[in-house]
Enzyme design. Structure first.
Site, PDB file in Angstrom:
ATOM      1  N   SER A  53       0.832  -1.200   0.000  1.00 38.40           N
ATOM      2  CA  SER A  53       0.000   0.000   0.000  1.00 38.40           C
ATOM      3  C   SER A  53       0.865   1.248   0.000  1.00 38.40           C
ATOM      4  O   SER A  53       2.026   1.221   0.431  1.00 38.40           O
ATOM      5  CB  SER A  53      -0.896   0.013   1.244  1.00 38.40           C
ATOM      6  OG  SER A  53      -1.542   1.257   1.414  1.00 38.40           O
ATOM      7  N   TYR A  55      -1.872  -1.139  10.475  1.00 39.10           N
ATOM      8  CA  TYR A  55      -2.019  -1.536   9.075  1.00 39.10           C
ATOM      9  C   TYR A  55      -0.819  -1.085   8.257  1.00 39.10           C
ATOM     10  O   TYR A  55      -0.264  -1.855   7.457  1.00 39.10           O
ATOM     11  CB  TYR A  55      -3.304  -0.937   8.506  1.00 39.10           C
ATOM     12  CG  TYR A  55      -3.530  -1.174   7.035  1.00 39.10           C
ATOM     13  CD1 TYR A  55      -3.998  -2.398   6.578  1.00 39.10           C
ATOM     14  CD2 TYR A  55      -3.297  -0.161   6.102  1.00 39.10           C
ATOM     15  CE1 TYR A  55      -4.221  -2.618   5.220  1.00 39.10           C
ATOM     16  CE2 TYR A  55      -3.515  -0.366   4.755  1.00 39.10           C
ATOM     17  CZ  TYR A  55      -3.978  -1.600   4.316  1.00 39.10           C
ATOM     18  OH  TYR A  55      -4.189  -1.810   2.964  1.00 39.10           O
TER      19      TYR A  55
END
Length: 288
Positions: A178, A191
Site C-alpha cells: 500500500s 495496518y
C-alpha cells in the site's frame, strides 16, 4: 464521490451481497483496462482475498488473459460465487476455497487443494488484508494488533511458504502492499506497519530467489486510495465522502484500474523484473 473516467453501468458490480451499500459501485471489469488476451494462457493463479475489492478485479483480469483461478477467501460466500460465475463465463476454471489465512495449516491446505485440482501453480497473489482505523496508538488493542498482523503478514508468509515448493521457473509471486507503507497513516498505524513489512518481504524474498537461480520472480503492487468494500467498512461517512480527494488526480481509483499491473507482473513481459513495487496511487510521488 466522483470518478472523471466514465464507467458504463454494465461494468459496475451489481451484486447485492456487499455488507455496506456503496455509491458509486466498485468497478471490477472494463475492457479498456484489461481486454481478452493470452498473456497468461493456461496458467494457474491462486489469489487470496479474490472474492472482492482489488482481488476480484485481478481474478477477472487474469481469467480474461487465459488463466485458471483459485480464490482463497474468508467467509463472503455469495461474493465468491459471483466471481466464480464471472470467471467461468470467460471459459476458465475457478476453484473457491474458504479458509482462515492466519493459520499455517490452513494455508498449506489451500495450496494442497490447488495442486490437487489443477496439478500445478504458476502465480500467487497475496492480497487478503484487514484494516481498522484507530485515532491513537494507545487505542490499538492487543486483539486488533494481533489480527491485523496475522492476516496481513502471517497469512502472506504462510501462503508463500506453502506455495514455494510447487512453483517452477517463470512463476510469479505478487504481494499487495500500500501507499501507506511509504508515507504512513496517522490512523492506520498497525495496518501501515504490516504493509511496510510486505515491502521488505518482497525485496528480501526476491533477492533470495534470484540468487538461488530459481527463476521465480517476486514483486508488489502498492495501491493508493482504491474504492473497495474495505473503505466504507473502515472509515467514517465524512472520510468516505472525501476518500481519494487529496490525490493529485483528485479522486479514488477503481479496483479495475489496478488489475493491469498484476497482469503485467504475472506475465512473461515482466521476466526481468523482481523485487520491485508498482505504485497505483493517483499520482502521489513516493520513494520506491
Amino acid at each position: 464521490m466522483t470518478f472523471p473516467i466514465s464507467f458504463p453501468p454494465q461494468h459496475q458490480d451489481q451484486h447485492p451481497g456487499f455488507e455496506y451499500a456503496m455509491l458509486p459501485l466498485p468497478v471490477y471489469d472494463d475492457d479498456r483496462f484489461v481486454a481478452k488476451g493470452n498473456l497468461l494462457h493456461n496458467k494457474v493463479a491462486l489469489i487470496t482475498g479474490g472474492d472482492s475489492g482489488i482481488g476480484r478485479a485481478v481474478a477477472i483480469a487474469f481469467a480474461k488473459q487465459g488463466a485458471h483461478i483459485a480464490i482463497a477467501y474468508y467467509n463472503e460466500h455469495k461474493d465468491a460465487d459471483t466471481v466464480r460465475e464471472m470467471i467461468e463465463s470467460l471459459g476458465k476454471k475457478c476453484l473457491l476455497i474458504p479458509t482462515d489465512l492466519t493459520v499455517k495449516s490452513e494455508c498449506e491446505s489451500v495450496v494442497s487443494k490447488v495442486i490437487h485440482h489443477f496439478n500445478k501453480l504458476d502465480i500467487l497473489v497475496n492480497n487478503a488484508a484487514v484494516q481498522y482505523e484507530t485515532q491513537k496508538l494507545e487505542f490499538i488493542s492487543e486483539n486488533q494488533f494481533d489480527k491485523t498482523f496475522k492476516t496481513n503478514v502471517y497469512g502472506t508468509f504462510y501462503m508463500t511458504q506453502a506455495a514455494l515448493p510447487h512453483l517452477q521457473s517463470g512463476a510469479s509471486i505478487i504481494n499487495t502492499t500500500s501507499v501507506v507503507a511509504f508515507h504512513g497513516n496517522e490512523t492506520l498505524i498497525d495496518y501501515s506497519m504490516t504493509k511496510g513489512a510486505l515491502v521488505a518481504f518482497t525485496r528480501s524474498l526476491a533477492t533470495s530467489l534470484a540468487k538461488s537461480k530459481s527463476g521465480i520472480r517476486v514483486n508488489a503492487v502498492a495501491p493508493g486510495p482504491i474504492w473497495t468494500p474495505l473503505i466504507p467498512s473502515s472509515f467514517s461517512e465524512e472520510k468516505v465522502a472525501q476518500f481519494g480527494a487529496d490525490t493529485p488526480m483528485g479522486r479514488a481509483g477503481q479496483p479495475v484500474e489496478c488489475s493491469g499491473a498484476y497482469v503485467f507482473l504475472a506475465s512473461d513481459a515482466a521476466s526481468y523484473i523482481t523485487g520491485q513495487t508498482i505504485h497505483i496511487n493517483g499520482g502521489e510521488i513516493v520513494n520506491a
